[in-house]
Motif scaffolding. Sequence first.
Motif, PDB file in Angstrom:
ATOM      1  N   MET A   1      62.806  12.150  54.324  1.00 19.41           N
ATOM      2  CA  MET A   1      61.497  12.099  54.972  1.00 19.41           C
ATOM      3  C   MET A   1      60.414  12.351  53.931  1.00 19.41           C
ATOM      4  SD  MET A   1      60.181  14.246  58.299  1.00 19.41           S
ATOM      5  CE  MET A   1      58.690  13.778  59.137  1.00 19.41           C
ATOM      6  N   ALA A   2      59.384  11.515  53.904  1.00 17.98           N
ATOM      7  CA  ALA A   2      58.333  11.629  52.896  1.00 17.98           C
ATOM      8  C   ALA A   2      57.520  12.900  53.108  1.00 17.98           C
ATOM      9  CB  ALA A   2      57.416  10.412  52.960  1.00 17.98           C
ATOM     10  N   LEU A   3      57.123  13.519  51.997  1.00 14.06           N
ATOM     11  CA  LEU A   3      56.274  14.705  52.055  1.00 14.06           C
ATOM     12  C   LEU A   3      54.835  14.316  52.412  1.00 14.06           C
ATOM     13  CD1 LEU A   3      57.698  16.666  48.984  1.00 14.06           C
ATOM     14  CD2 LEU A   3      58.034  17.173  51.422  1.00 14.06           C
ATOM     15  N   PRO A   4      54.050  15.257  52.925  1.00  9.30           N
ATOM     16  CA  PRO A   4      52.750  14.903  53.523  1.00  9.30           C
ATOM     17  C   PRO A   4      51.723  14.288  52.576  1.00  9.30           C
ATOM     18  CG  PRO A   4      53.442  17.101  54.201  1.00  9.30           C
ATOM     19  CD  PRO A   4      54.393  16.672  53.145  1.00  9.30           C
TER      20      PRO A   4
ATOM     21  N   LYS B   1      56.544  13.421  43.954  1.00  7.82           N
ATOM     22  CA  LYS B   1      56.598  13.013  45.360  1.00  7.82           C
ATOM     23  C   LYS B   1      57.664  13.774  46.150  1.00  7.82           C
ATOM     24  CE  LYS B   1      54.706   8.343  44.960  1.00  7.82           C
ATOM     25  NZ  LYS B   1      54.931   6.897  45.202  1.00  7.82           N
ATOM     26  N   GLU B   2      58.621  14.390  45.458  1.00 11.00           N
ATOM     27  CA  GLU B   2      59.666  15.168  46.132  1.00 11.00           C
ATOM     28  C   GLU B   2      59.482  16.664  45.923  1.00 11.00           C
ATOM     29  OE1 GLU B   2      60.721  12.558  43.831  1.00 11.00           O
ATOM     30  OE2 GLU B   2      60.422  11.248  45.571  1.00 11.00           O
ATOM     31  N   ARG B   3      58.401  17.072  45.248  1.00 11.89           N
ATOM     32  CA  ARG B   3      58.235  18.474  44.865  1.00 11.89           C
ATOM     33  C   ARG B   3      57.514  19.248  45.964  1.00 11.89           C
ATOM     34  NH1 ARG B   3      56.249  17.786  39.920  1.00 11.89           N
ATOM     35  NH2 ARG B   3      58.389  17.794  39.102  1.00 11.89           N
ATOM     36  N   THR B   4      58.103  20.387  46.342  1.00  6.72           N
ATOM     37  CA  THR B   4      57.511  21.215  47.377  1.00  6.72           C
ATOM     38  C   THR B   4      57.989  22.649  47.235  1.00  6.72           C
ATOM     39  OG1 THR B   4      57.171  21.482  49.765  1.00  6.72           O
ATOM     40  CG2 THR B   4      59.342  20.715  49.042  1.00  6.72           C
ATOM     41  N   ALA B   5      57.162  23.565  47.642  1.00  2.60           N
ATOM     42  CA  ALA B   5      57.577  24.961  47.790  1.00  2.60           C
ATOM     43  C   ALA B   5      58.205  25.133  49.169  1.00  2.60           C
ATOM     44  CB  ALA B   5      56.375  25.893  47.637  1.00  2.60           C
TER      45      ALA B   5
END
Length: 291
Positions: A1-4, A26-30
């Motif tokens: 699922m794509a990040l916001p 594009k896949e990086r998130t905390a």
Amino acid sequence: MALPLVWLADVLRAAGLAVVETPGWKERTASGQQPAAIGVLEHHTATYASYENPAPTVQMCIDGREDLAGPLCHAVIGFDGVVHVIAAGRANHAGKAKASGPNPAGDGNTLYVGFEWDYQGVEQGPSPEQYGAALTATVAVLRHLGRPLEAARGHKETSVTGKIDPGHVDMDRFRADLVTKDQEDEMTPEQDAMLRRLEHELLGPRGPEGQIQGWQTAVGPRTIVAMLVDLVNDMAADNQNPQAAPPAPQNGLQGPEAIKAAFEAMPADQAAPLLAELVRIQQQRQPAPGA
């Protein structure tokens, strides 16, 4: 699922910014709730930057610090104005936020897209290129979000722990500059060219770093506003002493009455030609080279 925030790089690039997409952004998130952004939050990195090393904290903003996991923002704005996109998901940049402007209190990492300006912030302020890029980036993101320009806030305006960033940036002035930037973006090329011509006539040639310096005259650098103030002051002095003889020209310079006559000779509804005429008169008053 794509990040916001996977749209972020494209929106910034479409606004005319130089954009660097860091690998894997594009896949990086905390960990935690994903952004549902309603504003943009401005920060500084507290690290010295320069034109030779314009974005020294990019990797730190990706990896995080010992006390805070990365990513630490959504994009780093370098000292040279280049924007490095860091993360499309949650970033640990804001912490708990108090209500500010049109934005409510809550989880700042959910409420805001976070821009880190790479400069030290206490002894060092942002560069002109950095400030300009931040304006462009902020307007572009708020337009994309469908949010008002007042939704741009500084971390010092939302922090509950006394943050000072972005240092050397008056956020009220920054938001006023956002409005100007937004209006400029809506101009046609012809309107933009006319505005730049009028700015040149009003303010004179810009200095080597883009600073306002006015036209060089016998009495030093003078903008149109300063020249008009001189004219009004001289006319007021003449009115207070109507019997006094007009001052004799010195060094071939024209006096206030000559400038006034030039104004009166032109149609009142032609503002731009009138300003151009004033510039030409002032140029004639410049001292000869070597004088």
